[in-house]
Write an enzyme that holds these catalytic residues in place. Structure first.
Site, PDB file in Angstrom:
ATOM      1  N   ALA A 187     -72.326  19.644  32.256  1.00 16.45           N
ATOM      2  CA  ALA A 187     -71.918  18.241  32.272  1.00 16.45           C
ATOM      3  C   ALA A 187     -70.514  18.056  31.708  1.00 16.45           C
ATOM      4  CB  ALA A 187     -72.917  17.403  31.472  1.00 16.45           C
ATOM      5  N   SER A 193     -68.421  16.033  20.176  1.00 14.94           N
ATOM      6  CA  SER A 193     -69.834  16.402  20.244  1.00 14.94           C
ATOM      7  C   SER A 193     -70.646  15.529  19.292  1.00 14.94           C
ATOM      8  CB  SER A 193     -70.014  17.875  19.846  1.00 14.94           C
ATOM      9  OG  SER A 193     -69.191  18.716  20.616  1.00 14.94           O
TER      10      SER A 193
END
Length: 257
Positions: free
Chosen positions: A185, A41
């Site tokens: 996503a 991330s």
């Protein structure tokens, strides 16, 4: 939400990382050692170049193929939804994405003296892949049609984004939708990485429990991870803990790890 694993699944501690496969099948796939995907991330200080290098070396010893995939879709929209101007959101997102890619590449390059073939890609690189596109459409469909799956996505959004909401306020509809788009996503790689990357089987690895894991791996219907797709929490090994001696009349009931 606390995610429970099959009680028969033991916890393995290998090298400097602790591994917690979610189900017995996940453990078998882990042991097959075909492929591991490590999700990264942006803006997460956990993924330092040193941590990436350690993960790359460690994973390469256990898997035939290692992929790092970092989130680079909807990041600007996330910043905008939480108060940034559009221009500032775009600049901040570009900076975060560039930084996380640089850290991954630096970490991987430090491991290439011994290991090669590690791939590093952003989610955006898969947008035109037909398999990824099909899986993404399925995720969006179940997000609209499956209340249990949607609730799982809501829990995941609140789990990761709740700290960005000012105290005393609730997440707005706009913020929740952007979170859904960001999550959607990523989810194709939790459902069927083998089909996207053309590998026999795959383990999606992350360093914390994902609130959606139970929905994708433990229930009987709806959107499910494929049979050759696994999930495991992979995190730095906890410091060794002292084990108290068994008292008289009571056996040591700890489950072997």
């Amino acid at each position: 939400m606390t995610i429970t694993t099959d009680a028969s699944i033991d916890i393995s501690i290998e090298a400097s990382f602790e591994v917690l496969p979610f189900t017995r099948t996940c453990r078998h796939i882990w042991e097959d050692g075909d492929h591991v995907l490590i999700g990264v991330s942006p803006g997460n200080s956990y993924f330092s170049a040193e941590r990436v290098a350690a993960l790359a070396r460690w994973a390469s010893e256990r898997f035939a193929q290692v992929d790092f995939v970092y989130a680079d879709l909807h990041v600007d929209r996330m910043f905008a939804a939480f108060g940034y101007t559009r221009e500032h959101a775009e600049r901040r997102a570009a900076k975060e994405i560039k930084a996380v890619r640089r850290r991954i590449l630096k970490g991987v390059s430090e491991s290439l003296d011994r290991y090669s073939g590690i791939r590093v890609r952003g989610l955006s690189e898969f947008q035109e892949d037909p398999v990824y596109k099909l899986l993404h459409r399925r995720v969006l469909h179940f997000l609209e049609a499956d209340p249990e799956f949607r609730k799982g996505c809501e829990r995941m959004a609140l789990h990761f984004m709740g700290t960005k909401v000012p105290e005393g306020e609730s997440i707005t509809t706009e913020q929740l939708q952007v979170c859904f788009d960001y999550i959607a996503a990523e989810l194709p790689f939790f459902v069927d990485t083998p089909s996207i990357l053309d590998v026999p089987s795959s383990v999606s690895a992350y360093h914390v429990d994902m609130p959606l894991t139970e929905v994708l791996y433990a229930r009987g219907g709806g959107l499910r991870a494929m049979r050759n797709q696994a999930y495991a929490v992979v995190r730095p090994e906890a410091p060794a803990r002292e084990v108290p001696a068994a008292t008289e009349g009571n056996g040591d009931e700890r489950r072997a790890a």
